[in-house]
Design an enzyme around this catalytic site. Structure first.
Site, PDB file in Angstrom:
ATOM      1  N   HIS A 188       0.843  -1.196   0.000  1.00 35.80           N
ATOM      2  CA  HIS A 188       0.000   0.000   0.000  1.00 35.80           C
ATOM      3  C   HIS A 188       0.882   1.250   0.000  1.00 35.80           C
ATOM      4  CE1 HIS A 188      -4.239  -1.432   1.402  1.00 35.80           C
ATOM      5  NE2 HIS A 188      -3.700  -2.269   0.530  1.00 35.80           N
ATOM      6  N   TYR A 192      -9.044   5.965   7.334  1.00 36.90           N
ATOM      7  CA  TYR A 192      -9.169   6.354   8.742  1.00 36.90           C
ATOM      8  C   TYR A 192     -10.174   7.506   8.787  1.00 36.90           C
ATOM      9  CZ  TYR A 192      -4.808   3.913  10.056  1.00 36.90           C
ATOM     10  OH  TYR A 192      -3.840   2.967  10.305  1.00 36.90           O
ATOM     11  N   PRO A 252      -3.714   0.639  18.632  1.00 38.49           N
ATOM     12  CA  PRO A 252      -3.451   0.146  17.271  1.00 38.49           C
ATOM     13  C   PRO A 252      -3.656   1.181  16.163  1.00 38.49           C
ATOM     14  CG  PRO A 252      -5.446  -0.832  18.158  1.00 38.49           C
ATOM     15  CD  PRO A 252      -4.816  -0.080  19.269  1.00 38.49           C
ATOM     16  N   LYS A 254       1.414  -0.041  14.959  1.00 44.21           N
ATOM     17  CA  LYS A 254       2.807  -0.151  15.396  1.00 44.21           C
ATOM     18  C   LYS A 254       3.119  -1.390  16.241  1.00 44.21           C
ATOM     19  CE  LYS A 254       4.135   3.175  13.189  1.00 44.21           C
ATOM     20  NZ  LYS A 254       4.698   2.615  11.978  1.00 44.21           N
ATOM     21  N   TYR A 293       4.539   6.263   9.728  1.00 45.10           N
ATOM     22  CA  TYR A 293       3.666   5.141   9.376  1.00 45.10           C
ATOM     23  C   TYR A 293       4.438   4.040   8.652  1.00 45.10           C
ATOM     24  CZ  TYR A 293      -0.933   2.997   8.545  1.00 45.10           C
ATOM     25  OH  TYR A 293      -2.023   2.160   8.567  1.00 45.10           O
TER      26      TYR A 293
HETATM   27  P1  FAS Z   1       2.098 -11.526  21.511  1.00 38.33           P
HETATM   28  O1  FAS Z   1       1.112 -11.177  22.580  1.00 38.33           O
HETATM   29  O2  FAS Z   1       1.665 -11.579  20.096  1.00 38.33           O
HETATM   30  O3  FAS Z   1       2.733 -12.957  21.812  1.00 38.33           O
HETATM   31  C1  FAS Z   1       3.059 -13.353  23.137  1.00 38.33           C
HETATM   32  C2  FAS Z   1       2.977 -14.861  23.180  1.00 38.33           C
HETATM   33  O4  FAS Z   1       3.405 -15.288  24.479  1.00 38.33           O
HETATM   34  C3  FAS Z   1       1.547 -15.371  22.991  1.00 38.33           C
HETATM   35  O5  FAS Z   1       1.518 -16.371  22.005  1.00 38.33           O
HETATM   36  C4  FAS Z   1       1.178 -15.920  24.367  1.00 38.33           C
HETATM   37  O6  FAS Z   1       0.335 -17.054  24.294  1.00 38.33           O
HETATM   38  C5  FAS Z   1       2.532 -16.302  24.931  1.00 38.33           C
HETATM   39  N1  FAS Z   1       2.577 -16.330  26.399  1.00 38.33           N
HETATM   40  C6  FAS Z   1       1.989 -15.472  27.257  1.00 38.33           C
HETATM   41  N2  FAS Z   1       2.265 -15.840  28.531  1.00 38.33           N
HETATM   42  C7  FAS Z   1       3.058 -16.951  28.452  1.00 38.33           C
HETATM   43  C8  FAS Z   1       3.670 -17.787  29.413  1.00 38.33           C
HETATM   44  N3  FAS Z   1       3.539 -17.557  30.710  1.00 38.33           N
HETATM   45  N4  FAS Z   1       4.408 -18.841  28.979  1.00 38.33           N
HETATM   46  C9  FAS Z   1       4.577 -19.059  27.649  1.00 38.33           C
HETATM   47  N5  FAS Z   1       4.007 -18.299  26.671  1.00 38.33           N
HETATM   48  C10 FAS Z   1       3.258 -17.261  27.090  1.00 38.33           C
HETATM   49  N6  FAS Z   1      -1.222  -4.396  16.604  1.00 38.33           N
HETATM   50  C11 FAS Z   1      -1.323  -3.723  15.442  1.00 38.33           C
HETATM   51  O7  FAS Z   1      -0.321  -3.186  14.957  1.00 38.33           O
HETATM   52  N7  FAS Z   1      -2.546  -3.623  14.789  1.00 38.33           N
HETATM   53  C12 FAS Z   1      -3.678  -4.227  15.273  1.00 38.33           C
HETATM   54  O8  FAS Z   1      -4.757  -4.143  14.688  1.00 38.33           O
HETATM   55  C13 FAS Z   1      -3.599  -4.955  16.485  1.00 38.33           C
HETATM   56  N8  FAS Z   1      -4.703  -5.605  16.972  1.00 38.33           N
HETATM   57  C14 FAS Z   1      -4.593  -6.282  18.174  1.00 38.33           C
HETATM   58  C15 FAS Z   1      -5.706  -6.963  18.733  1.00 38.33           C
HETATM   59  C16 FAS Z   1      -5.610  -7.628  19.959  1.00 38.33           C
HETATM   60  C17 FAS Z   1      -6.812  -8.342  20.535  1.00 38.33           C
HETATM   61  C18 FAS Z   1      -4.382  -7.633  20.657  1.00 38.33           C
HETATM   62  C19 FAS Z   1      -4.263  -8.322  21.998  1.00 38.33           C
HETATM   63  C20 FAS Z   1      -3.275  -6.987  20.102  1.00 38.33           C
HETATM   64  C21 FAS Z   1      -3.369  -6.318  18.860  1.00 38.33           C
HETATM   65  N9  FAS Z   1      -2.266  -5.685  18.279  1.00 38.33           N
HETATM   66  C22 FAS Z   1      -2.344  -5.010  17.113  1.00 38.33           C
HETATM   67  C23 FAS Z   1      -0.988  -5.729  18.907  1.00 38.33           C
HETATM   68  C24 FAS Z   1      -0.344  -7.046  18.533  1.00 38.33           C
HETATM   69  O9  FAS Z   1      -0.273  -7.200  17.148  1.00 38.33           O
HETATM   70  C25 FAS Z   1       0.994  -7.075  19.217  1.00 38.33           C
HETATM   71  O10 FAS Z   1       1.691  -5.862  19.060  1.00 38.33           O
HETATM   72  C26 FAS Z   1       1.870  -8.212  18.749  1.00 38.33           C
HETATM   73  O11 FAS Z   1       1.143  -9.412  18.867  1.00 38.33           O
HETATM   74  C27 FAS Z   1       3.123  -8.213  19.619  1.00 38.33           C
HETATM   75  O12 FAS Z   1       3.777  -9.410  19.439  1.00 38.33           O
HETATM   76  P2  FAS Z   1       4.487 -10.133  20.683  1.00 38.33           P
HETATM   77  O13 FAS Z   1       5.300  -9.148  21.430  1.00 38.33           O
HETATM   78  O14 FAS Z   1       5.130 -11.346  20.122  1.00 38.33           O
HETATM   79  O15 FAS Z   1       3.319 -10.515  21.704  1.00 38.33           O
HETATM   80  C1  PHB Z   2      -5.612  -3.871  10.683  1.00 35.34           C
HETATM   81  O1  PHB Z   2      -5.698  -4.110   9.460  1.00 35.34           O
HETATM   82  O2  PHB Z   2      -5.884  -4.736  11.558  1.00 35.34           O
HETATM   83  C2  PHB Z   2      -5.146  -2.513  11.135  1.00 35.34           C
HETATM   84  C3  PHB Z   2      -4.649  -1.621  10.191  1.00 35.34           C
HETATM   85  C4  PHB Z   2      -4.223  -0.361  10.608  1.00 35.34           C
HETATM   86  C5  PHB Z   2      -4.296  -0.025  11.945  1.00 35.34           C
HETATM   87  C6  PHB Z   2      -4.791  -0.938  12.901  1.00 35.34           C
HETATM   88  C7  PHB Z   2      -5.212  -2.189  12.485  1.00 35.34           C
HETATM   89  O3  PHB Z   2      -3.891   1.210  12.367  1.00 35.34           O
END
Ligand code: FAS
Ligand code: PHB
Length: 391
Positions: free
Chosen positions: A72, A200, A291, A295, A383
């Protein structure tokens, strides 16, 4: 059990770190609390910075992203009846890649399994020990047996609710936190994107974001109350509200079956420092962003790119300089992303306590963005991803 690096968590941070370490000849063991099925199908982020795309490509795990991802070159901002496009490529020469986080996780798990090195799913009672010594260890249960993983370094990649950050003595950490007075109601739906780029929208009724996962699947969000009752939102109400907030002359939001729905809370959070002894925090275990700036996943990738480089110097030359600089190096970029994510969130969302003056200032900010190359360039640079400091 013994390894060089014990990695807690198989999200993007833990998986990418393990892969980068393996390519440097450094051994690791990944311990993940959930099942492979769960982590491979958890729908979260959707936008990869150009910086992250480069990291994955250079690490040899970018093939499916290149084949299925959607490059994009800009985004649309909708406000006060206007639609203004921010042209990332014209302003920075770079782009972003729309490629779902769950596919990044699948690609990295496949790469891990291909190495034959351990990734243990459904690990229970994970706990880290002796992190202030040079002989840290991780205790856990797996398949009914208790285990001790002896290592030289532990990477806390276990997300915001993990066990690693809380294992650091409270007096050694400084926590920064801001909770926003709203959340996002997000849906995944079977419908063609109504625009080929993200939209947005700052509307009187509230924020909306129209994103996508493919030419057939859309990922849509609308601002809601932090304690929103999802049951109060019928499909019709969701579609009607999204259409109202993204309305623009000649624009029609495509609708279709809703495949997933959920409410995501919004917070900014940073734990400093991101290291204690031989425990290194990376990704959501150390920081959270709303989000709005896309980032979260990208900061996780940047952290582990820095950490992998630091650990390579340590295991190859015994040089601890990279490890000693890890936290400060990451936090410089983390705080810039925290600021950007806070600014995007503050500029695009409606706040219940917003005065008429505040509302006018918010709209003036958006109008300035639409009329200033300098302001648009600042948004675009943040971005697509700020430069990485991998010195
Ligand atoms: P993660 O949380 O992805 O991974 C951590 C891992 O550790 C998980 O698999 C978990 O099961 C494991 N874990 C936890 N406790 C443990 C333990 N005690 N023992 C062993 N394993 C354990 N970011 C965006 O940029 N855009 C979005 O739209 C967006 N939407 C999101 C929606 C939700 C519901 C959430 C919760 C986050 C969202 N995020 C979004 C942020 C997300 O993408 C995170 O930034 C990203 O997953 C970060 O990656 P990790 O640091 O690897 O953490
Ligand atoms: C998404 O596609 O999940 C998304 C994209 C841009 C954002 C947040 C989430 O700022």
């Amino acid at each position: 059990m013994r390894t060089q690096v014990g990695i807690v968590g198989a999200g993007p941070a833990g998986l990418l770190l393990a892969h980068l370490l393996h390519r440097a000849g450094i051994d690791s063991v990944i311990l993940e609390a959930r099942s492979r099925e769960y982590v491979e199908n958890r729908i979260r982020a959707g936008v990869l910075e150009h910086t992250t795309e480069d990291i994955l490509t250079a690490a040899g795990v970018g093939a499916r992203m290149a084949a299925e991802g959607l490059p994009h070159r800009g985004i649309h901002l909708r406000f006060a009846g206007r639609d203004h496009r921010i042209d990332f490529t014209a302003l920075t020469g770079r782009h972003v890649m729309v490629y779902s986080q769950h596919k990044v996780v699948q690609d990295l798990i496949a790469a891990r399994i291909a190495t034959g090195r351990p990734i243990l799913f459904e690990a229970e009672d994970v706990a880290v020990h002796d992190i202030a010594t040079d002989r840290p260890r991780v205790s856990f249960r797996h398949a009914g047996s208790a285990h001790q993983l002896h290592c030289d370094v532990i990477a806390g990649c276990d997300g915001f609710h993990g066990v690693c950050r809380p294992s650091i003595p409270a007096e050694a950490l400084t926590l920064f936190d801001r909770v926003y007075p709203f959340a996002w109601l997000g849906i995944l739906a079977e419908a063609a994107p109504a625009c080929d780029e993200l939209i947005y929208a700052n509307h009187e009724r509230g924020f909306a974001l129209l994103s996508m996962r493919s030419p057939e699947i859309v990922r849509l969000y609308l601002q809601c109350a932090p304690d929103e009752d999802l049951e109060a939102w019928s499909d019709d109400r969701i579609w009607s509200e999204l259409a109202a907030r993204s309305a623009h002359e000649g624009f029609t939001l495509n609708q279709g079956p809703i495949l997933q729905r959920g409410v995501t809370p919004m917070r900014s959070f940073v734990a400093e420092p991101m290291r204690h002894g031989r425990l290194f925090l990376a990704g959501d275990s150390a920081h959270i962003v709303p989000p709005t700036g896309a980032k979260g996943l990208n900061l996780a990738a940047a952290d582990v790119a820095v950490l992998a480089r630091a650990l390579e110097r340590f295991f190859r030359d015994g040089d601890q300089a990279g490890m000693d600089a890890y936290s400060a190096t990451c936090l410089d970029r983390v705080w810039k992303a925290e600021r950007f994510s806070w600014w995007m969130t503050s500029t695009l969302h409606r706040f219940a306590d917003q005065s008429p003056f505040d509302r006018r200032v918010q709209l003036a900010e958006l109008s300035f963005l639409a009329g200033s190359t300098a302001a648009a360039t600042a948004l675009a640079e943040n971005y697509v991803g700020l430069p990485l400091n991998l010195a």
